[in-house]
Design a protein around this motif. Sequence first.
Motif, PDB file in Angstrom:
ATOM      1  N   ARG A 107       0.829  -1.207   0.000  1.00  0.00           N
ATOM      2  CA  ARG A 107       0.000   0.000   0.000  1.00  0.00           C
ATOM      3  C   ARG A 107       0.867   1.262   0.000  1.00  0.00           C
ATOM      4  N   TYR A 108       1.916   1.274   0.803  1.00  0.00           N
ATOM      5  CA  TYR A 108       2.780   2.457   0.866  1.00  0.00           C
ATOM      6  C   TYR A 108       3.526   2.658  -0.450  1.00  0.00           C
ATOM      7  N   THR A 109       3.991   1.584  -1.055  1.00  0.00           N
ATOM      8  CA  THR A 109       4.710   1.739  -2.315  1.00  0.00           C
ATOM      9  C   THR A 109       3.752   2.099  -3.457  1.00  0.00           C
ATOM     10  N   ALA A 110       2.447   1.846  -3.242  1.00  0.00           N
ATOM     11  CA  ALA A 110       1.452   2.225  -4.249  1.00  0.00           C
ATOM     12  C   ALA A 110       1.023   3.685  -4.116  1.00  0.00           C
ATOM     13  N   GLY A 111       1.475   4.344  -3.036  1.00  0.00           N
ATOM     14  CA  GLY A 111       1.186   5.767  -2.905  1.00  0.00           C
ATOM     15  C   GLY A 111       0.459   6.180  -1.648  1.00  0.00           C
ATOM     16  N   ASP A 112      -0.013   5.214  -0.843  1.00  0.00           N
ATOM     17  CA  ASP A 112      -0.637   5.584   0.426  1.00  0.00           C
ATOM     18  C   ASP A 112       0.412   6.218   1.341  1.00  0.00           C
ATOM     19  N   ASP A 113      -0.051   7.042   2.267  1.00  0.00           N
ATOM     20  CA  ASP A 113       0.871   7.752   3.147  1.00  0.00           C
ATOM     21  C   ASP A 113       0.254   7.879   4.528  1.00  0.00           C
ATOM     22  N   GLY A 114       1.097   7.943   5.563  1.00  0.00           N
ATOM     23  CA  GLY A 114       0.610   8.169   6.910  1.00  0.00           C
ATOM     24  C   GLY A 114       0.013   6.927   7.543  1.00  0.00           C
ATOM     25  N   PRO A 115      -0.852   7.125   8.544  1.00  0.00           N
ATOM     26  CA  PRO A 115      -1.438   5.981   9.251  1.00  0.00           C
ATOM     27  C   PRO A 115      -2.234   5.074   8.317  1.00  0.00           C
ATOM     28  N   LEU A 116      -2.055   3.773   8.511  1.00  0.00           N
ATOM     29  CA  LEU A 116      -2.719   2.777   7.678  1.00  0.00           C
ATOM     30  C   LEU A 116      -3.194   1.638   8.568  1.00  0.00           C
ATOM     31  N   GLN A 117      -4.431   1.244   8.378  1.00  0.00           N
ATOM     32  CA  GLN A 117      -4.990   0.101   9.099  1.00  0.00           C
ATOM     33  C   GLN A 117      -5.189  -1.046   8.112  1.00  0.00           C
ATOM     34  N   VAL A 118      -4.546  -2.181   8.387  1.00  0.00           N
ATOM     35  CA  VAL A 118      -4.675  -3.363   7.540  1.00  0.00           C
ATOM     36  C   VAL A 118      -5.634  -4.333   8.203  1.00  0.00           C
ATOM     37  N   VAL A 119      -6.621  -4.790   7.433  1.00  0.00           N
ATOM     38  CA  VAL A 119      -7.670  -5.661   7.967  1.00  0.00           C
ATOM     39  C   VAL A 119      -7.806  -6.881   7.061  1.00  0.00           C
ATOM     40  N   SER A 130      -4.039  -4.764  12.012  1.00  0.00           N
ATOM     41  CA  SER A 130      -2.733  -4.193  12.354  1.00  0.00           C
ATOM     42  C   SER A 130      -2.720  -2.722  11.970  1.00  0.00           C
ATOM     43  N   GLU A 131      -1.981  -1.932  12.748  1.00  0.00           N
ATOM     44  CA  GLU A 131      -1.882  -0.493  12.505  1.00  0.00           C
ATOM     45  C   GLU A 131      -0.442  -0.124  12.127  1.00  0.00           C
ATOM     46  N   TYR A 132      -0.306   0.757  11.127  1.00  0.00           N
ATOM     47  CA  TYR A 132       1.007   1.164  10.634  1.00  0.00           C
ATOM     48  C   TYR A 132       1.115   2.680  10.548  1.00  0.00           C
ATOM     49  N   GLY A 139      12.923   1.483   4.373  1.00  0.00           N
ATOM     50  CA  GLY A 139      11.809   1.188   3.485  1.00  0.00           C
ATOM     51  C   GLY A 139      10.885   0.112   3.998  1.00  0.00           C
ATOM     52  N   LEU A 140      10.987  -0.211   5.294  1.00  0.00           N
ATOM     53  CA  LEU A 140      10.140  -1.239   5.896  1.00  0.00           C
ATOM     54  C   LEU A 140       8.966  -0.598   6.628  1.00  0.00           C
ATOM     55  N   PRO A 141       7.778  -1.227   6.587  1.00  0.00           N
ATOM     56  CA  PRO A 141       6.609  -0.661   7.268  1.00  0.00           C
ATOM     57  C   PRO A 141       6.806  -0.591   8.781  1.00  0.00           C
ATOM     58  N   VAL A 142       6.336   0.503   9.368  1.00  0.00           N
ATOM     59  CA  VAL A 142       6.416   0.690  10.819  1.00  0.00           C
ATOM     60  C   VAL A 142       5.089   0.237  11.423  1.00  0.00           C
ATOM     61  N   ARG A 143       5.081  -0.947  12.034  1.00  0.00           N
ATOM     62  CA  ARG A 143       3.864  -1.463  12.668  1.00  0.00           C
ATOM     63  C   ARG A 143       3.811  -0.951  14.102  1.00  0.00           C
ATOM     64  N   VAL A 144       2.739  -0.236  14.437  1.00  0.00           N
ATOM     65  CA  VAL A 144       2.614   0.354  15.764  1.00  0.00           C
ATOM     66  C   VAL A 144       1.660  -0.424  16.659  1.00  0.00           C
ATOM     67  N   ASP A 145       0.871  -1.333  16.067  1.00  0.00           N
ATOM     68  CA  ASP A 145      -0.034  -2.158  16.871  1.00  0.00           C
ATOM     69  C   ASP A 145      -0.463  -3.372  16.056  1.00  0.00           C
ATOM     70  N   GLY A 146      -0.693  -4.481  16.775  1.00  0.00           N
ATOM     71  CA  GLY A 146      -1.204  -5.671  16.129  1.00  0.00           C
ATOM     72  C   GLY A 146      -0.094  -6.597  15.636  1.00  0.00           C
ATOM     73  N   PRO A 147      -0.514  -7.667  14.975  1.00  0.00           N
ATOM     74  CA  PRO A 147      -1.897  -7.983  14.638  1.00  0.00           C
ATOM     75  C   PRO A 147      -2.692  -8.486  15.849  1.00  0.00           C
ATOM     76  N   VAL A 148      -3.960  -8.073  15.897  1.00  0.00           N
ATOM     77  CA  VAL A 148      -4.862  -8.496  16.959  1.00  0.00           C
ATOM     78  C   VAL A 148      -6.163  -8.985  16.332  1.00  0.00           C
ATOM     79  N   LEU A 149      -6.884  -9.801  17.086  1.00  0.00           N
ATOM     80  CA  LEU A 149      -8.164 -10.334  16.642  1.00  0.00           C
ATOM     81  C   LEU A 149      -9.280  -9.482  17.225  1.00  0.00           C
ATOM     82  N   VAL A 150     -10.200  -9.021  16.359  1.00  0.00           N
ATOM     83  CA  VAL A 150     -11.250  -8.089  16.785  1.00  0.00           C
ATOM     84  C   VAL A 150     -12.587  -8.547  16.192  1.00  0.00           C
TER      85      VAL A 150
END
Length: 211
Positions: A107-119, A130-132, A139-150
């Motif tokens: 997603r980031y290499t496709a042009g997304d920027d800033g906080p990202l939630q992967v579901v 997971s939250e990024y 060039g590696l994604p910064v995961r700030v939370d997760g993965p968690v089950l919700v």
Amino acid sequence: MLLAIDTSTGTSVAVVDRDRATGELRCLAETGTDDTMRHAEVIGGFIRDALAASGIDRRELSGVAAGMGPGPFTGLRVGIAAAHAFALGIDRPFVPVVSHDAIALSRYTAGDDGPLQVVTDARRREFAVSEYDGLDADGLPVRVDGPVLVPRDEVPASRGIRFDATVVSAGAIGMLAELAFAAGRLPLAADAPIYLRAPDVTPSVGKKVLR
């Protein structure tokens, strides 16, 4: 040059290479399906097809990368087992990768920027989340939370973009592994599946035998 496999959602197989002169990452071939029920039936053919389409002989591979989840037990273990078996067969390293991290990278290499939630769908009316927060200096994604089950109805609102993935790109799995190798940051994940949910079947305590 890596063979990459992910079966945490659908099934995806790719061959990824890094140009030694420029450092550019290239996905030489990728094939897959979003079918969540036929991992075991298609994985062998996808591996064969990806290698054939890339024109790469298995002996040219430097390793095998696999998405470790999160994902449902049955599907996830198919890809991990196939990747382990292939790595053993060609005597190359096995490289574990968090599947959500690969989604974030794509997603980031496709042009997304800033906080990202992967579901991703964890079934049983639950999502894996997971939250990024962007990419780091390597060039590696910064995961700030997760993965968690919700529970499906309790997924927290995203601070930025929410992305629901139905297939994890094996190309992204391989590129993430290549980036981590170049940065000297392997392993990125433990060599253990990320199920998030306890198994349905547990060992029996057994019956007491009276003599």
